[in-house]
Scaffold this active site. Structure first.
Site, PDB file in Angstrom:
ATOM      1  N   GLY A  94       0.801  -1.219   0.000  1.00 15.88           N
ATOM      2  CA  GLY A  94       0.000   0.000   0.000  1.00 15.88           C
ATOM      3  C   GLY A  94       0.827   1.259   0.000  1.00 15.88           C
ATOM      4  N   GLU A 126       4.326   1.562 -11.034  1.00 17.09           N
ATOM      5  CA  GLU A 126       5.734   1.557 -10.608  1.00 17.09           C
ATOM      6  C   GLU A 126       6.533   2.691 -11.269  1.00 17.09           C
ATOM      7  OE1 GLU A 126       6.099  -0.468  -8.303  1.00 17.09           O
ATOM      8  OE2 GLU A 126       4.805  -2.177  -8.669  1.00 17.09           O
TER       9      GLU A 126
END
Length: 394
Positions: free
Chosen positions: A139, A373
């Protein structure tokens, strides 16, 4: 839905295989065989139905795809980073969602617990995560804070032997099926820490994200914390500040750099076979110059990425890879894989949009992978800052 045989043959135009050890090739071939047997026959159905193939979690654990670089004493494989990369390449050749499941588990959940956790935390969580008994999630991203995670608003207050966690995280792979979450939150002083949150803690929920056109066979959700009471012993003691989550992303980006080349290989192999078989104007379309141009460019970019990833793997094994080098590889691989998927779709014509072939599924998946990412643009700026010494983020 009819199931077509998985006829994939891996392209290797520059004999890159010779750069791998026998163990590397054995590991890669084992994962490739698994994908052909267990993933390819069912993945189109799961993607069409937007369902996560939950049964693969324990299969991936048994295959050693969860935390392969984690030491054996904690349930990991004790393998090197090239082995990890090859595993991710083969899994994403099957589907980006399958690779996401594995790379989140290994790089974003197991890695921080191994690198920054207490011995008690390592022994409690890592073996269960490695085997696939438990699934984990990471998270960091929030509804209003994606590319700038340091501005997160998820926080905790202190209450004796516990902390009280409040906030929310978004776009979390594995969330709906996870038993444990590594959550990054700010303490009362505004310093970021990692907190292990377990399913069942009161006030912790993981609503599923619906209506995705991408990563449809992957489980995506939110993490919501409403006065969640967490023991202080669940805080990762070995790191504070943004170094913690960013180091996890570095490992995950390495896996992505390898993984998306698997998707690119699958699209190239599919397009090449189709171009040899599809007859138009009394000859295979592969005999026409425009189709050969596309195929030639595909194999060139795949080959360049294979060599870049291999060299990065060597540097990772030596402990000499910089985050900026990992960033470049992630951006390059995602960019060329996305273009290869689009060109393959063109070669397949109308058939390219159907579930009879994997191309459209890969293309939709990569629209997510090129963003998560770290987006393409963010990774460009990481490289730009590294080579100029000037920060364009502020």
């Amino acid at each position: 839905m009819s199931v077509k045989a998985d006829l994939f043959q891996s392209p290797d135009y520059f004999a890159v295989d010779a750069l791998f050890t026998e163990e590397h090739r054995m590991i890669r071939d084992a994962v490739r065989a698994y994908v052909k047997k267990e993933i390819s026959p069912v993945i189109e159905k799961y993607a069409q139905e937007a369902r996560f193939p939950e049964h693969i979690v324990k299969q991936l654990g048994a295959l050693g795809c969860f935390g392969p670089t984690v030491p054996v004493q904690y349930g990991g494989g004790g393998l090197d980073y090239i082995s990890y990369g090859l595993m991710m390449q083969e899994l994403e050749r099957g589907d980006s969602g399958v690779r996401s499941t594995a790379s989140v588990q290994g790089s974003l959940v197991m890695f921080p617990i191994f690198a920054y956790g207490s011995e008690e935390q390592k022994m409690k969580y890592l073996p269960r995560l490695a085997s696939g008994e438990w699934l984990g999630c990471f998270g960091l991203t929030e509804p209003d804070h994606g590319s700038d995670p340091s501005s997160m608003v998820t926080r905790y207050t202190e209450d004796g032997d516990h902390i009280i966690l409040n906030g929310a995280k978004m776009w979390i792979s594995n969330a709906p099926f996870s038993q444990v979450a590594v959550v990054w939150a700010k303490d009362p002083a505004g310093v970021v820490h990692g907190v292990i949150v377990e399913r069942g803690m009161e006030g912790f929920s993981t609503p599923t994200t619906h209506n995705k056109w991408s990563l449809r066979a992957s489980a995506t959700g939110e993490l919501v914390f409403d006065n969640v009471r967490v023991p202080r012993t669940h805080i990762l003691p070995g790191v504070s500040g943004m170094k913690g989550p960013l180091s996890c992303l570095n490992k995950a980006r390495f896996g992505i750099a390898w993984g998306v080349i698997g998707a690119a290989m699958d699209c190239y192999d599919t397009a090449l076979r189709y171009a040899k078989e599809r007859i138009q104007f009394e000859k295979p379309i592969g005999a026409f110059q425009l189709q050969q141009k596309k195929l030639a460019e595909m194999i060139t970019e795949i080959t360049k990425a294979q060599l870049l990833n291999w060299r990065l793997g060597v540097l990772m094994n030596e402990g000499n890879a910089s985050p900026q080098q990992v960033s470049m590889a992630k951006r390059n691989s995602c960019a060329i894989a996305t273009q290869i998927c689009r060109d393959a779709r063109q070669i397949l014509g109308g058939m390219g949009i159907t579930g009879e072939y994997p191309v459209m599924r890969h293309m939709m998946n990569l629209e997510s992978v090129i963003t998560y990412e770290g987006t393409h643009d963010i990774h460009l700026l990481i490289t730009g800052m590294d080579i100029t010494g000037m920060n364009a983020f502020k």
